[in-house]
Design a protein around this motif. Structure first.
Motif, PDB file in Angstrom:
ATOM      1  N   VAL A 209      10.924 -28.276  65.564  1.00 42.81           N
ATOM      2  CA  VAL A 209      10.316 -27.936  66.861  1.00 42.81           C
ATOM      3  C   VAL A 209      11.231 -28.617  67.866  1.00 42.81           C
ATOM      4  CG1 VAL A 209       8.216 -28.036  68.193  1.00 42.81           C
ATOM      5  CG2 VAL A 209       8.049 -27.764  65.888  1.00 42.81           C
ATOM      6  N   GLU A 210      11.488 -29.945  67.762  1.00 43.13           N
ATOM      7  CA  GLU A 210      12.377 -30.530  68.698  1.00 43.13           C
ATOM      8  C   GLU A 210      13.548 -30.056  69.129  1.00 43.13           C
ATOM      9  OE1 GLU A 210      14.427 -34.860  69.711  1.00 43.13           O
ATOM     10  OE2 GLU A 210      13.072 -34.561  67.997  1.00 43.13           O
ATOM     11  N   MET A 211      14.400 -29.330  67.991  1.00 43.30           N
ATOM     12  CA  MET A 211      15.690 -28.520  68.156  1.00 43.30           C
ATOM     13  C   MET A 211      15.757 -27.174  68.574  1.00 43.30           C
ATOM     14  SD  MET A 211      17.546 -31.499  68.182  1.00 43.30           S
ATOM     15  CE  MET A 211      19.273 -30.578  67.982  1.00 43.30           C
ATOM     16  N   CYS A 222      15.199 -20.014  66.229  1.00 40.40           N
ATOM     17  CA  CYS A 222      13.931 -20.686  65.960  1.00 40.40           C
ATOM     18  C   CYS A 222      13.354 -20.571  64.409  1.00 40.40           C
ATOM     19  CB  CYS A 222      12.740 -19.831  66.926  1.00 40.40           C
ATOM     20  SG  CYS A 222      12.283 -18.037  66.143  1.00 40.40           S
ATOM     21  N   GLY A 223      12.403 -21.124  64.155  1.00 41.17           N
ATOM     22  CA  GLY A 223      12.205 -21.480  62.787  1.00 41.17           C
ATOM     23  C   GLY A 223      13.463 -21.703  61.880  1.00 41.17           C
ATOM     24  N   MET A 224      13.623 -21.469  60.639  1.00 42.77           N
ATOM     25  CA  MET A 224      14.467 -22.104  59.794  1.00 42.77           C
ATOM     26  C   MET A 224      15.903 -21.802  60.123  1.00 42.77           C
ATOM     27  SD  MET A 224      12.567 -24.112  58.022  1.00 42.77           S
ATOM     28  CE  MET A 224      14.020 -24.703  57.168  1.00 42.77           C
ATOM     29  N   ALA A 225      16.170 -21.093  61.298  1.00 46.13           N
ATOM     30  CA  ALA A 225      17.545 -20.601  61.851  1.00 46.13           C
ATOM     31  C   ALA A 225      17.955 -22.025  62.420  1.00 46.13           C
ATOM     32  CB  ALA A 225      17.285 -19.561  62.708  1.00 46.13           C
ATOM     33  N   LEU A 244       4.915 -23.415  65.124  1.00 45.91           N
ATOM     34  CA  LEU A 244       5.149 -24.326  66.598  1.00 45.91           C
ATOM     35  C   LEU A 244       6.722 -23.956  66.955  1.00 45.91           C
ATOM     36  CD1 LEU A 244       3.095 -27.454  66.043  1.00 45.91           C
ATOM     37  CD2 LEU A 244       2.398 -25.313  66.830  1.00 45.91           C
ATOM     38  N   SER A 245       7.622 -23.859  66.097  1.00 43.16           N
ATOM     39  CA  SER A 245       8.984 -23.543  66.692  1.00 43.16           C
ATOM     40  C   SER A 245       8.987 -22.116  67.278  1.00 43.16           C
ATOM     41  CB  SER A 245      10.024 -23.420  65.513  1.00 43.16           C
ATOM     42  OG  SER A 245      11.206 -23.077  65.822  1.00 43.16           O
TER      43      SER A 245
END
Length: 260
Positions: A209-211, A222-225, A244-245
């Protein structure tokens, strides 16, 4: 006895073709294109559409939701860690507290609710359509090159079907570990991607989420990317970070749109 209204084949075909064409035309120029209709992409689409942003999801499969249908190991129970259960509250997903801070929901129910929430908010969806490349203009991503998914499965020797392009102010890569939009820039040597690290649930979700953010002008991961771009740990079958991402990606997109 039920008696259906008398409609023939040409009327059914006309309804499908006209309505699809009308919606597709509305997607040719839009505010945000989201590549990938998994949990993070759907969440971003819901948030953006709710805020009045014109958004379309491009999904390579015929179904949306990605791994959100199945929790892990083909067992359809989803887990999220606090505070991600608040998303379930927002979209009306029943869940239980398995132990303090860890919540469990039914995968098909949660996924169906998230898809419906994105659609109800006004997000548009083009499925069975694969990302082929980015539209690049003066050092900024300005859209996506797309093609029918089945085209990619055909031998090159017997088919040559050129893709088309749609334009947007922002593109969001929600394609999971594959990070296919990011990869199109990595392959050009424009940006670098570290590849995701080994599993570490306790660290991965906070970092994800932070990154979450813009990785190149006009492109948000976003997400696992995000994990793939920045070398973050994978999180396995828990989905709070992805949800949340997606929310964070929508917030960033709205901020960027306000600056344009």
């Amino acid at each position: 006895m039920v008696e259906f209204y008398p409609i023939d084949e040409k009327q059914v075909t006309r309804a499908i073709v006209e309505e699809f064409t009308k919606e597709f035309i509305s997607c040719i120029e839009t505010d945000v294109i989201i590549i990938g209709g998994g949990p993070s992409g759907l969440m971003a689409a819901k948030e953006l559409a709710t805020a009045g942003v014109d958004v379309v999801i491009i999904e390579a499969n015929n179904y949306l939701g990605g791994g959100f249908w199945i929790g892990g190991y083909l067992m359809n129970k989803l887990t999220v860690r606090e505070p991600a259960q608040e998303v379930f509250d927002e979209i009306g997903v029943p869940y239980k507290e398995f132990e303090k801070g860890l919540y469990v929901a039914n995968g098909p129910h949660a996924c169906s609710k998230l898809i419906a929430a994105a659609c109800d908010a006004g997000a548009k969806i083009i499925n069975m359509t694969k990302f082929d490349d980015v539209v690049l203009r003066e050092g900024r991503v300005g859209g996506a090159v797309i093609n029918w998914t089945p085209v990619g499965a055909l031998p090159r020797a017997i088919t040559c079907v050129d893709p088309v392009a749609i334009e947007s102010k922002i593109v969001i890569d929600g394609t999971g570990h594959d990070a296919v939009v990011v990869k199109s820039l990595v392959d050009r040597g424009v940006i670098e991607s570290k590849g995701f690290d080994g599993m570490w649930v306790a660290r991965s979700e906070d970092a994800l989420v932070e990154m979450t953010g813009e990785v190149y002008p006009g492109l948000i991961a976003c997400g696992m990317a995000v994990a793939t771009v920045h070398g973050l740990p994978r999180m396995g079958p828990t989905f709070g970070g992805m949800l949340l991402s997606g929310k964070r990606a929508a917030e960033i997109a709205i901020e960027l749109l306000g600056k344009k």
